[in-house]
Motif scaffolding. Structure first.
Motif, short mmCIF file in Angstrom:
data_model
loop_
_atom_site.label_atom_id
_atom_site.label_comp_id
_atom_site.label_asym_id
_atom_site.label_seq_id
_atom_site.Cartn_x
_atom_site.Cartn_y
_atom_site.Cartn_z
N ALA A 1 0.84 -1.20 0.00
CA ALA A 1 0.00 0.00 0.00
C ALA A 1 0.87 1.25 0.00
O ALA A 1 0.58 2.22 -0.71
CB ALA A 1 -0.93 -0.01 1.20
N ALA A 2 1.95 1.24 0.78
CA ALA A 2 2.87 2.38 0.80
C ALA A 2 3.54 2.54 -0.56
O ALA A 2 3.74 3.66 -1.04
CB ALA A 2 3.91 2.20 1.91
N ALA A 3 3.88 1.43 -1.21
CA ALA A 3 4.49 1.50 -2.54
C ALA A 3 3.53 2.14 -3.55
O ALA A 3 3.94 2.96 -4.37
CB ALA A 3 4.90 0.11 -3.01
N LEU B 1 2.38 9.61 3.32
CA LEU B 1 2.77 9.71 4.72
C LEU B 1 1.93 8.76 5.58
O LEU B 1 2.46 8.03 6.42
CB LEU B 1 2.61 11.14 5.22
CG LEU B 1 2.91 11.40 6.68
CD1 LEU B 1 4.35 11.06 7.01
CD2 LEU B 1 2.58 12.84 7.04
N ASP B 2 0.63 8.75 5.36
CA ASP B 2 -0.25 7.86 6.13
C ASP B 2 0.13 6.39 5.92
O ASP B 2 0.16 5.60 6.87
CB ASP B 2 -1.71 8.07 5.73
CG ASP B 2 -2.24 9.43 6.18
OD1 ASP B 2 -1.62 10.08 7.04
OD2 ASP B 2 -3.29 9.85 5.63
N ALA B 3 0.41 6.02 4.67
CA ALA B 3 0.75 4.62 4.36
C ALA B 3 2.09 4.22 4.98
O ALA B 3 2.23 3.11 5.50
CB ALA B 3 0.76 4.41 2.85
N VAL B 4 3.06 5.11 4.92
CA VAL B 4 4.37 4.80 5.51
C VAL B 4 4.26 4.70 7.03
O VAL B 4 4.83 3.80 7.65
CB VAL B 4 5.42 5.85 5.08
CG1 VAL B 4 6.71 5.71 5.88
CG2 VAL B 4 5.72 5.72 3.59
N ASP B 5 3.50 5.62 7.63
CA ASP B 5 3.31 5.55 9.09
C ASP B 5 2.60 4.27 9.49
O ASP B 5 2.93 3.66 10.50
CB ASP B 5 2.55 6.78 9.59
CG ASP B 5 3.43 8.02 9.65
OD1 ASP B 5 4.67 7.91 9.51
OD2 ASP B 5 2.86 9.11 9.84
N ARG B 6 1.62 3.85 8.70
CA ARG B 6 0.93 2.58 8.99
C ARG B 6 1.92 1.42 8.91
O ARG B 6 1.93 0.53 9.77
CB ARG B 6 -0.21 2.35 8.01
CG ARG B 6 -0.92 1.04 8.28
CD ARG B 6 -2.14 0.83 7.37
NE ARG B 6 -2.75 -0.44 7.67
CZ ARG B 6 -2.42 -1.60 7.09
NH1 ARG B 6 -1.48 -1.64 6.18
NH2 ARG B 6 -3.02 -2.72 7.43
N LEU B 7 2.77 1.41 7.90
CA LEU B 7 3.78 0.36 7.77
C LEU B 7 4.70 0.35 8.98
O LEU B 7 4.99 -0.71 9.55
CB LEU B 7 4.58 0.55 6.48
CG LEU B 7 5.79 -0.35 6.30
CD1 LEU B 7 5.41 -1.82 6.32
CD2 LEU B 7 6.53 0.01 5.01
N LEU B 8 5.14 1.51 9.41
CA LEU B 8 6.02 1.58 10.58
C LEU B 8 5.32 1.07 11.84
O LEU B 8 5.94 0.40 12.67
CB LEU B 8 6.55 3.00 10.77
CG LEU B 8 7.58 3.44 9.74
CD1 LEU B 8 7.82 4.94 9.82
CD2 LEU B 8 8.88 2.68 9.92
N ARG B 9 4.03 1.35 11.97
CA ARG B 9 3.26 0.84 13.14
C ARG B 9 3.17 -0.69 13.09
O ARG B 9 3.33 -1.35 14.12
CB ARG B 9 1.87 1.46 13.18
CG ARG B 9 1.87 2.90 13.70
CD ARG B 9 0.46 3.39 13.99
NE ARG B 9 -0.44 3.31 12.84
CZ ARG B 9 -0.59 4.24 11.91
NH1 ARG B 9 0.12 5.36 11.98
NH2 ARG B 9 -1.46 4.08 10.93
#
Length: 112
Positions: A26-28, A95-103
């Motif tokens: 999703a982040a990609a 930003l939202d997708a990357v933050d979700r991945l990090l979580r």
């Protein structure tokens, strides 16, 4: 590959961690849209910075994924931010997708 064995990542493969894999994919996809926005805006500096990130998010093994996500996240610095050059409808979903991945990665790390 010829003449040797392929490097195998330590630990489980990404497909064995579907929540992480889906968050990374999703982040990609959001990264692809942000990269398209950078190209459309003629923001060459951001295009150069962002260009490798979507493919890395798609292809990185679990051990490298946090590093890639943090590199993506660093585009949103307090003094120098992709937000200053590109439209909000492209920057915020990434930003939202990357933050979700990090979580999701942090939950995996906390679980052991």
């Amino acid at each position: 590959m010829s003449g040797g064995s392929a490097r195998r990542p330590a630990g489980p493969a990404r497909h064995e961690r579907p929540a992480i894999d889906e968050a990374a994919l999703a982040a990609a996809r959001a990264g692809d849209r942000l990269l398209d926005a950078a190209r459309a805006a003629g923001a060459a500096r951001w295009e150069d910075y962002l260009a490798p990130i979507p493919d890395q998010l798609r292809d990185a093994d679990l051990g490298e994924l946090r590093k890639v996500a943090l590199r993506a996240r660093s585009a949103y610095g307090p003094k120098d931010s992709v937000r200053d050059a590109l439209p909000r409808d492209a920057t915020e979903p990434f930003l939202d997708a990357v933050d979700r991945l990090l979580r999701v990665l942090a939950r995996r790390d906390a679980a052991g």
